[in-house]
Design a protein around this motif. Structure first.
Motif, PDB file in Angstrom:
ATOM      1  N   PHE A   1     -37.651  55.145  57.348  1.00  0.00           N
ATOM      2  CA  PHE A   1     -36.517  56.032  57.122  1.00  0.00           C
ATOM      3  C   PHE A   1     -35.273  55.211  56.817  1.00  0.00           C
ATOM      4  CE2 PHE A   1     -39.410  57.997  60.093  1.00  0.00           C
ATOM      5  CZ  PHE A   1     -39.519  59.296  59.644  1.00  0.00           C
ATOM      6  N   ALA A   2     -34.672  55.417  55.665  1.00  0.00           N
ATOM      7  CA  ALA A   2     -33.401  54.762  55.358  1.00  0.00           C
ATOM      8  C   ALA A   2     -32.310  55.556  56.064  1.00  0.00           C
ATOM      9  CB  ALA A   2     -33.162  54.731  53.857  1.00  0.00           C
ATOM     10  N   THR A   3     -31.594  54.901  56.957  1.00  0.00           N
ATOM     11  CA  THR A   3     -30.658  55.616  57.815  1.00  0.00           C
ATOM     12  C   THR A   3     -29.389  54.804  58.063  1.00  0.00           C
ATOM     13  OG1 THR A   3     -30.436  56.704  59.978  1.00  0.00           O
ATOM     14  CG2 THR A   3     -31.827  54.736  59.889  1.00  0.00           C
TER      15      THR A   3
ATOM     16  N   ASP B   1     -27.555  55.896  60.833  1.00  0.00           N
ATOM     17  CA  ASP B   1     -27.296  56.150  62.243  1.00  0.00           C
ATOM     18  C   ASP B   1     -28.551  56.234  63.117  1.00  0.00           C
ATOM     19  OD1 ASP B   1     -28.399  58.530  61.401  1.00  0.00           O
ATOM     20  OD2 ASP B   1     -26.561  59.705  61.645  1.00  0.00           O
ATOM     21  N   SER B   2     -29.719  55.939  62.576  1.00  0.00           N
ATOM     22  CA  SER B   2     -31.000  56.024  63.285  1.00  0.00           C
ATOM     23  C   SER B   2     -31.320  57.433  63.787  1.00  0.00           C
ATOM     24  CB  SER B   2     -31.068  55.015  64.440  1.00  0.00           C
ATOM     25  OG  SER B   2     -31.131  53.704  63.920  1.00  0.00           O
ATOM     26  N   VAL B   3     -30.691  58.429  63.199  1.00  0.00           N
ATOM     27  CA  VAL B   3     -30.962  59.826  63.536  1.00  0.00           C
ATOM     28  C   VAL B   3     -31.326  60.608  62.280  1.00  0.00           C
ATOM     29  CG1 VAL B   3     -29.982  61.967  64.462  1.00  0.00           C
ATOM     30  CG2 VAL B   3     -29.411  59.775  65.529  1.00  0.00           C
ATOM     31  N   HIS B   4     -30.541  60.420  61.229  1.00  0.00           N
ATOM     32  CA  HIS B   4     -30.703  61.175  59.992  1.00  0.00           C
ATOM     33  C   HIS B   4     -31.213  60.279  58.865  1.00  0.00           C
ATOM     34  CE1 HIS B   4     -27.494  63.248  62.283  1.00  0.00           C
ATOM     35  NE2 HIS B   4     -28.206  64.312  61.934  1.00  0.00           N
ATOM     36  N   ILE B   5     -31.897  60.897  57.912  1.00  0.00           N
ATOM     37  CA  ILE B   5     -32.293  60.197  56.689  1.00  0.00           C
ATOM     38  C   ILE B   5     -31.116  60.349  55.742  1.00  0.00           C
ATOM     39  CG2 ILE B   5     -33.980  60.061  54.824  1.00  0.00           C
ATOM     40  CD1 ILE B   5     -35.867  61.639  56.774  1.00  0.00           C
ATOM     41  N   ASN B   6     -30.192  59.401  55.805  1.00  0.00           N
ATOM     42  CA  ASN B   6     -28.919  59.572  55.107  1.00  0.00           C
ATOM     43  C   ASN B   6     -28.440  58.307  54.392  1.00  0.00           C
ATOM     44  OD1 ASN B   6     -28.285  58.067  57.337  1.00  0.00           O
ATOM     45  ND2 ASN B   6     -26.806  59.490  58.169  1.00  0.00           N
ATOM     46  N   ALA B   7     -29.366  57.430  54.052  1.00  0.00           N
ATOM     47  CA  ALA B   7     -28.964  56.191  53.398  1.00  0.00           C
ATOM     48  C   ALA B   7     -29.623  56.064  52.027  1.00  0.00           C
ATOM     49  CB  ALA B   7     -29.316  54.987  54.258  1.00  0.00           C
ATOM     50  N   HIS B   8     -28.830  55.656  51.070  1.00  0.00           N
ATOM     51  CA  HIS B   8     -29.291  55.318  49.725  1.00  0.00           C
ATOM     52  C   HIS B   8     -30.127  54.049  49.838  1.00  0.00           C
ATOM     53  CE1 HIS B   8     -28.848  53.452  45.755  1.00  0.00           C
ATOM     54  NE2 HIS B   8     -28.563  54.650  45.280  1.00  0.00           N
ATOM     55  N   PHE B   9     -31.227  53.979  49.132  1.00  0.00           N
ATOM     56  CA  PHE B   9     -32.140  52.842  49.246  1.00  0.00           C
ATOM     57  C   PHE B   9     -31.431  51.512  49.035  1.00  0.00           C
ATOM     58  CE2 PHE B   9     -35.467  49.972  47.618  1.00  0.00           C
ATOM     59  CZ  PHE B   9     -36.328  50.020  48.689  1.00  0.00           C
ATOM     60  N   GLY B  10     -30.651  51.401  47.982  1.00  0.00           N
ATOM     61  CA  GLY B  10     -29.996  50.137  47.667  1.00  0.00           C
ATOM     62  C   GLY B  10     -28.907  49.742  48.640  1.00  0.00           C
ATOM     63  N   TRP B  11     -28.236  50.729  49.230  1.00  0.00           N
ATOM     64  CA  TRP B  11     -27.095  50.450  50.109  1.00  0.00           C
ATOM     65  C   TRP B  11     -27.473  50.413  51.580  1.00  0.00           C
ATOM     66  CZ3 TRP B  11     -24.188  55.160  47.749  1.00  0.00           C
ATOM     67  CH2 TRP B  11     -24.037  54.971  46.376  1.00  0.00           C
ATOM     68  N   ALA B  12     -28.713  50.776  51.906  1.00  0.00           N
ATOM     69  CA  ALA B  12     -29.120  50.874  53.317  1.00  0.00           C
ATOM     70  C   ALA B  12     -29.066  49.506  54.000  1.00  0.00           C
ATOM     71  CB  ALA B  12     -30.527  51.450  53.414  1.00  0.00           C
ATOM     72  N   ARG B  13     -28.380  49.452  55.113  1.00  0.00           N
ATOM     73  CA  ARG B  13     -28.354  48.246  55.933  1.00  0.00           C
ATOM     74  C   ARG B  13     -29.478  48.269  56.966  1.00  0.00           C
ATOM     75  NH1 ARG B  13     -24.590  44.988  54.700  1.00  0.00           N
ATOM     76  NH2 ARG B  13     -22.659  45.656  53.738  1.00  0.00           N
ATOM     77  N   HIS B  14     -29.990  49.476  57.263  1.00  0.00           N
ATOM     78  CA  HIS B  14     -31.048  49.640  58.256  1.00  0.00           C
ATOM     79  C   HIS B  14     -32.123  50.574  57.723  1.00  0.00           C
ATOM     80  CE1 HIS B  14     -27.300  48.920  60.583  1.00  0.00           C
ATOM     81  NE2 HIS B  14     -28.083  48.023  61.139  1.00  0.00           N
ATOM     82  N   ILE B  15     -33.363  50.204  57.957  1.00  0.00           N
ATOM     83  CA  ILE B  15     -34.486  51.086  57.681  1.00  0.00           C
ATOM     84  C   ILE B  15     -35.349  51.078  58.934  1.00  0.00           C
ATOM     85  CG2 ILE B  15     -36.525  51.513  56.261  1.00  0.00           C
ATOM     86  CD1 ILE B  15     -35.062  50.213  53.916  1.00  0.00           C
TER      87      ILE B  15
END
Length: 97
Positions: free
Chosen positions: A5-7, A9-23
């Protein structure tokens, strides 16, 4: 199977693949799920057209069956498809009632 899950906040799937700092990565089976790890990515991850940041993410997800993200550039989707990882866009947040 492993699901990522690209996130932000570790709660929602709310991160763009390229910009995600956490998966976040989970192992899921018929009995439930287990949190495995947070894949962390650093450096310059802003929207800039520089696709060099995508390679390490695609490589880190090779053991995942499903990757859930909010969005991604076409080049990332090609990388995911090449690795036979299924990509599904996240749904917008549900309104609380």
């Amino acid at each position: 199977m492993r699901i990522a899950f690209a996130t932000q906040d570790s709660v929602h799937i709310n991160a763009h693949f390229g910009w995600a700092r956490h998966i976040d990565v989970y192992e899921v089976d018929t009995t439930g799920y287990t949190f495995l790890e947070v894949l962390k990515f650093g450096g310059d991850l802003k929207e800039d057209g520089n696709e060099d940041k995508l390679g390490p993410k695609v490589n880190a997800l090779q053991n995942c069956t499903i990757v859930l993200i909010s969005s991604a550039p076409e080049s990332a989707l090609i990388g995911v498809t090449f690795l036979r990882i299924r990509r599904a866009a996240a749904l917008p947040p549900m309104a609380e009632t």
